[in-house]
Motif scaffolding. Structure first.
Motif, PDB file in Angstrom:
ATOM      1  N   SER A   1       0.920  -1.188  -0.056  1.00 24.69           N
ATOM      2  CA  SER A   1      -0.148  -0.103  -0.008  1.00 24.69           C
ATOM      3  C   SER A   1       0.756   1.081   0.039  1.00 24.69           C
ATOM      4  N   GLN A   2       2.222   1.226   0.341  1.00 18.97           N
ATOM      5  CA  GLN A   2       3.164   2.292   0.395  1.00 18.97           C
ATOM      6  C   GLN A   2       3.363   2.923  -1.060  1.00 18.97           C
ATOM      7  N   PRO A   3       3.141   3.753  -1.323  1.00 16.79           N
ATOM      8  CA  PRO A   3       3.677   4.509  -2.778  1.00 16.79           C
ATOM      9  C   PRO A   3       5.191   4.309  -3.080  1.00 16.79           C
ATOM     10  N   THR A   4       5.683   4.103  -4.047  1.00 16.74           N
ATOM     11  CA  THR A   4       6.996   3.773  -4.609  1.00 16.74           C
ATOM     12  C   THR A   4       7.444   5.149  -4.455  1.00 16.74           C
ATOM     13  N   SER A   5       8.850   5.286  -4.482  1.00 14.22           N
ATOM     14  CA  SER A   5       9.707   6.415  -4.610  1.00 14.22           C
ATOM     15  C   SER A   5       9.497   6.975  -6.008  1.00 14.22           C
ATOM     16  N   ALA A   6       9.157   5.949  -7.025  1.00 12.60           N
ATOM     17  CA  ALA A   6       9.045   6.464  -8.391  1.00 12.60           C
ATOM     18  C   ALA A   6       7.788   7.211  -8.541  1.00 12.60           C
ATOM     19  N   GLN A   7       6.762   6.835  -7.950  1.00 18.04           N
ATOM     20  CA  GLN A   7       5.517   7.411  -7.795  1.00 18.04           C
ATOM     21  C   GLN A   7       5.318   8.488  -7.367  1.00 18.04           C
ATOM     22  N   ILE A   8       6.211   8.865  -6.186  1.00 16.53           N
ATOM     23  CA  ILE A   8       5.999  10.135  -5.474  1.00 16.53           C
ATOM     24  C   ILE A   8       7.041  11.087  -6.382  1.00 16.53           C
ATOM     25  N   GLU A   9       7.956  10.773  -6.957  1.00 17.01           N
ATOM     26  CA  GLU A   9       9.029  11.379  -7.811  1.00 17.01           C
ATOM     27  C   GLU A   9       8.180  11.905  -8.929  1.00 17.01           C
ATOM     28  N   ALA A  10       7.486  11.285  -9.502  1.00 18.73           N
ATOM     29  CA  ALA A  10       6.729  11.586 -10.881  1.00 18.73           C
ATOM     30  C   ALA A  10       5.791  12.654 -10.373  1.00 18.73           C
ATOM     31  N   ALA A  11       5.059  12.497  -9.242  1.00 20.34           N
ATOM     32  CA  ALA A  11       3.749  13.536  -8.937  1.00 20.34           C
ATOM     33  C   ALA A  11       4.772  14.815  -8.353  1.00 20.34           C
ATOM     34  N   ALA A  12       5.927  14.736  -7.925  1.00 19.95           N
ATOM     35  CA  ALA A  12       6.779  16.058  -7.366  1.00 19.95           C
ATOM     36  C   ALA A  12       7.155  16.738  -8.660  1.00 19.95           C
ATOM     37  N   LYS A  13       7.623  15.789  -9.702  1.00 20.66           N
ATOM     38  CA  LYS A  13       8.050  16.552 -11.150  1.00 20.66           C
ATOM     39  C   LYS A  13       6.907  17.186 -11.794  1.00 20.66           C
ATOM     40  N   ALA A  14       5.694  16.518 -11.663  1.00 17.81           N
ATOM     41  CA  ALA A  14       4.608  17.196 -12.346  1.00 17.81           C
ATOM     42  C   ALA A  14       4.202  18.294 -11.581  1.00 17.81           C
ATOM     43  N   ALA A  15       4.460  18.537 -10.308  1.00 14.81           N
ATOM     44  CA  ALA A  15       3.893  19.550  -9.317  1.00 14.81           C
ATOM     45  C   ALA A  15       5.069  20.834  -9.486  1.00 14.81           C
ATOM     46  N   GLY A  16       6.313  20.363 -10.095  1.00 14.00           N
ATOM     47  CA  GLY A  16       7.135  21.435 -10.306  1.00 14.00           C
ATOM     48  C   GLY A  16       8.482  21.516  -9.148  1.00 14.00           C
ATOM     49  N   MET A  17       8.213  20.157  -8.419  1.00 14.53           N
ATOM     50  CA  MET A  17       8.955  20.149  -7.222  1.00 14.53           C
ATOM     51  C   MET A  17      10.172  19.327  -7.342  1.00 14.53           C
ATOM     52  N   ALA A  18      11.401  19.629  -6.592  1.00 14.03           N
ATOM     53  CA  ALA A  18      12.563  18.787  -6.603  1.00 14.03           C
ATOM     54  C   ALA A  18      12.068  17.640  -5.665  1.00 14.03           C
ATOM     55  N   TYR A  19      12.952  16.537  -6.068  1.00 13.15           N
ATOM     56  CA  TYR A  19      12.650  15.183  -5.296  1.00 13.15           C
ATOM     57  C   TYR A  19      13.895  14.530  -4.933  1.00 13.15           C
ATOM     58  N   VAL A  20      14.093  14.009  -3.918  1.00 16.45           N
ATOM     59  CA  VAL A  20      15.359  13.153  -3.462  1.00 16.45           C
ATOM     60  C   VAL A  20      14.817  11.851  -2.740  1.00 16.45           C
ATOM     61  N   HIS A  21      15.186  10.723  -3.080  1.00 18.31           N
ATOM     62  CA  HIS A  21      14.957   9.652  -2.331  1.00 18.31           C
ATOM     63  C   HIS A  21      16.387   9.497  -1.620  1.00 18.31           C
TER      64      HIS A  21
END
Length: 120
Positions: A48-68
């Motif tokens: 049920s935990q979103p993957t890092s790739a899913q959160i990263e894709a959402a961050a990029k779509a929102a114009g945010m930087a993302y780091v795992h």
């Protein structure tokens, strides 16, 4: 739309929280956050935990930087602390960091001496 988790602002530039959802990313962007740090290893919470790739894709779509930057325990090494401090200095502020419940994100913030900006 509101966040699915509560946040704890540790300083004007850094906030921690528990596991976010993909939908939370857009809310965080609307609240003014510019970067997300994910301190949770993928799969730690099961399917049920979103993957890092899913959160990263959402961050990029929102114009945010993302780091795992996954941390498996509250015990962090000096090398992790140095890397985390440099990472925080380089990311656009304000930053929101998350893990399962916010504890590891808070430990990392405390370990860097609450210094998440660029060195003076």
């Amino acid at each position: 739309m509101t966040l699915s988790v509560s946040t704890q602002q540790l300083c004007p530039e850094f906030t921690v929280c528990g596991q976010i959802t993909v939908d939370d990313v857009a809310v965080l962007a609307r609240q003014g956050y510019r970067s997300i740090i994910n301190n949770r290893p993928d799969g730690e919470g099961g399917p049920s935990q979103p993957t890092s790739a899913q959160i990263e894709a959402a961050a990029k779509a929102a114009g945010m930087a993302y780091v795992h930057f996954p941390v498996a325990t509250m015990m962090v090494t000096p090398q992790q602390v140095m890397h985390y401090q440099a990472l925080c200095a380089d990311l656009p502020h304000p930053i929101v960091a998350f893990c399962a419940a916010g504890g590891r994100a808070n430990v990392l913030f405390q370990a860097v001496g609450c210094r998440v900006g660029r060195p003076a």
